[in-house]
Design an enzyme around this catalytic site. Sequence first.
Site, PDB file in Angstrom:
ATOM      1  N   ASP A 157       0.839  -1.186   0.000  1.00 30.27           N
ATOM      2  CA  ASP A 157       0.000   0.000   0.000  1.00 30.27           C
ATOM      3  C   ASP A 157       0.885   1.251   0.000  1.00 30.27           C
ATOM      4  O   ASP A 157       1.954   1.255  -0.624  1.00 30.27           O
ATOM      5  CB  ASP A 157      -0.936  -0.025   1.218  1.00 30.27           C
ATOM      6  CG  ASP A 157      -2.285   0.618   0.938  1.00 30.27           C
ATOM      7  OD1 ASP A 157      -2.309   1.834   0.711  1.00 30.27           O
ATOM      8  OD2 ASP A 157      -3.313  -0.093   0.954  1.00 30.27           O
ATOM      9  N   HIS A 240      -3.664   5.945   3.543  1.00 30.46           N
ATOM     10  CA  HIS A 240      -4.360   4.759   3.031  1.00 30.46           C
ATOM     11  C   HIS A 240      -3.740   3.472   3.551  1.00 30.46           C
ATOM     12  O   HIS A 240      -4.444   2.555   4.009  1.00 30.46           O
ATOM     13  CB  HIS A 240      -4.333   4.801   1.497  1.00 30.46           C
ATOM     14  CG  HIS A 240      -5.224   3.828   0.813  1.00 30.46           C
ATOM     15  ND1 HIS A 240      -4.856   2.512   0.587  1.00 30.46           N
ATOM     16  CD2 HIS A 240      -6.458   3.964   0.270  1.00 30.46           C
ATOM     17  CE1 HIS A 240      -5.829   1.893  -0.065  1.00 30.46           C
ATOM     18  NE2 HIS A 240      -6.809   2.748  -0.275  1.00 30.46           N
ATOM     19  N   SER A 567     -11.065  -0.755  -1.007  1.00 28.83           N
ATOM     20  CA  SER A 567      -9.791  -0.731  -0.280  1.00 28.83           C
ATOM     21  C   SER A 567      -9.996  -1.064   1.189  1.00 28.83           C
ATOM     22  O   SER A 567      -9.108  -1.612   1.847  1.00 28.83           O
ATOM     23  CB  SER A 567      -9.144   0.657  -0.377  1.00 28.83           C
ATOM     24  OG  SER A 567      -8.470   0.836  -1.590  1.00 28.83           O
TER      25      SER A 567
END
Length: 793
Positions: A157, A240, A567
Amino acid sequence: MAMASSSSPPPLIWVSFIIIFSCFFISSSLAEKKTYIVHMNHNLKPTTYSSSNEWYTAHLQYFTSESDTTATESESPLLYTYDTVYYGFAVSLESEQADSLRNSDSVLGVYEDAVYQLHTTRTPEFLGLNTDMGLWTGHSTRELDNASNDVIVGVLDTGVWPESESFSDAGMPPVPARWKGRCESGVDFKATSCNKKLIGARSFSKGFRMASGGGGAGGEAGGSTKKPKENETPRDRDGHGTHTASTAAGSIVRNASLLGYAKGTARGMAPSARVAAYKVCWATGCFGSDILAAMDQAITDGVDVLSMSLGGGSSPYYRDTIAIGAFSAMEKGIFVSCSAGNSGPGRATLANVAPWIMTVGAGTLDRDFPAYADLGNKIKYSGVSLYSGSGMGKKPLSLVYSKENGTSNLCLPGSLEPAQVKGKVVLCDRGINARVEKGAVVRDAGGIGMILANTAASGEELVADSHLLPAVAVGRKVGDQIRAYVRSTSNPTAVLSFGGTVLNIRPSPVVAAFSSRGPNVVTPQILKPDLIGPGVNILAAWSESVGPTGLSRDTRKTQFNIMSGTSMSCPHISGVAALLKAAHPDWSPSAMKSALMTTAYTTDNTKSPLRDATDGSKSNPWAHGSGHVDPQKALNPGLVYDITTEDYIAFLCGLDYTINQVQAVVKRANVTCAKKFKDVGELNYPSFSVLFGGNRTVRFSRELTNVGPARALYDVVIGGPKNVGVSVRPKQLTFRQVGEKKRFVVTFVAKRGGGMRMSKKASGDSFGEIVWTSKQHQVRTPVSYQWSSQVHG
């Protein structure tokens, strides 16, 4: 093509290969270069090289020295060599050089580097993971958590924020001795940032650097487009990666919230598992060469689960970086979970559809964040919001909505005239730019508040955001009513208010409108997505280098954030897979996939079929796959559909790939297509995708393995559309011991005229199910039906 013996001298072909490469790097340095991934024919590796890495490196060092004997490592055309997930390397080449390489017999393929994008509290309770007993065949949650101490979840990520409480190692035992990973140090990341929880952190940026003009650490990314400076370290400057890693395996953190919203105890799905972070995503995206290198390293390091909330378009598997890396991971017993994409509700929009990957869609939780818009016509409309400021007061303000220049209704940057919106509430249509950016545009133009109204594209789906100004998001129907109100009166007004956090929302879960949908366009014979998990308004850890909106102008700092996307659903499944691995360390990745899929549920908390947030209609397997994950049942599924590596090879051969293309995925130098599925739907998958073409009859066989009680009797129950006849032989399966396998055959017959009726309908009776039931278990497999007019529609 002639194959070189491992004991023979270097073949003559390498003389021409060296000449070709020598010419490459004498060429003009002014020519534009791109990153290419080169797949080598490993059968032709000369015996003079003891390893593949030495083979690649020796040649490229020689080629580079021909053009510049003083080239530093950062200037070398060689970016990565791959030996675990792939036989080959990533290299910077001019397009003419790449074309010449393709003509070499020593090269199986040369592919331009692809860019992938990110698919961007209460979930343990919602998934039933906080119950004390009965989770794992009579054992307590604590026992399962302790077993998961030896499970390592690798997250590819945007990196990690190691200071987050979600990565506390308090009370954790020593790191498993088998772990080979490490914690990279850099200008903003200390080697001591890792601990017994966050046991590894690495970054991969060479592909990103090349695409950004070759700039090194801290350089400007994206060529002429200004991008934030990024240090090439594992530090998460986006948020994220920290969010997804903590969702999968974050430690227990009490009193967590986003500025007061969703307050409670935050924890990952497998709070006692270990986390290894691999940073592959940067300001301009996630590059295939970096992803492949990270997967290569993660497998070598010793991860048990790979979680990747990123993806690109649909490509043949031999050109799909993630599919190639995931195949090698699967061979080594590593479970790979990937997000399905956020391109819904459009049809055939899925990413990451390889059958050896768990493809995860998104659903809602039973938690909401209500907000309200009181209009001047005395009607109060409901929506959602995570706004946490002082509000706009109780005095109604003028409400404006304009479509004069074609962009002001979308509230795009520069589209609003301050003279028209200053001191007012602005109605903005959802679409084109980010939802939070619209609020920033309104605020910068002098607006006091915003109503964000859905259009047909997003339907009735509501996603809450932590806006910089008072803002309420509403669905399409409410949006249309507010639009009509604005047009119908000379002085429309509105006042916005906020209701905090509300639990036990009904119905839930609901399939998120943004969640990408089937059918699978790469291999329509494999039903995708596989299942859905929580992916809407998910609270998890956050990077303190960026505000909750992710906007550069957002100076707020918070340790947790609420985000939505596949996600977010992907790491939920990754974490549950870690629990499965702890409970059943001998299960294969395909057995784990089967357990998760066949125990998923398809009814919401009102006992009604799952609904689609787009319009409230009944959902179907192209949206939710097998259903919504149920961790407790997955731990004890009764039966599983297992798949071997040889089965997957037969599947690839059944796609009529060349041996070179099969080798690109499988990596075995001596792979053959001796076994080949006539119809790739024969793969022992835990679902069925039936394609009716010239033949009205389709027949598949499947094999079930008993992982439940030693003695078990299962009867079959068939559900489906009236225009398809389904028969199963045998109708009953008897298992006398654990590990015993039984086969069954399913015959699907399209009734005359059924295809014509079906082609006029996008869903409805084009789906069914086959369920094997015993006294203790229900093993459910969904079935989708397509007629020839629908297969590629």
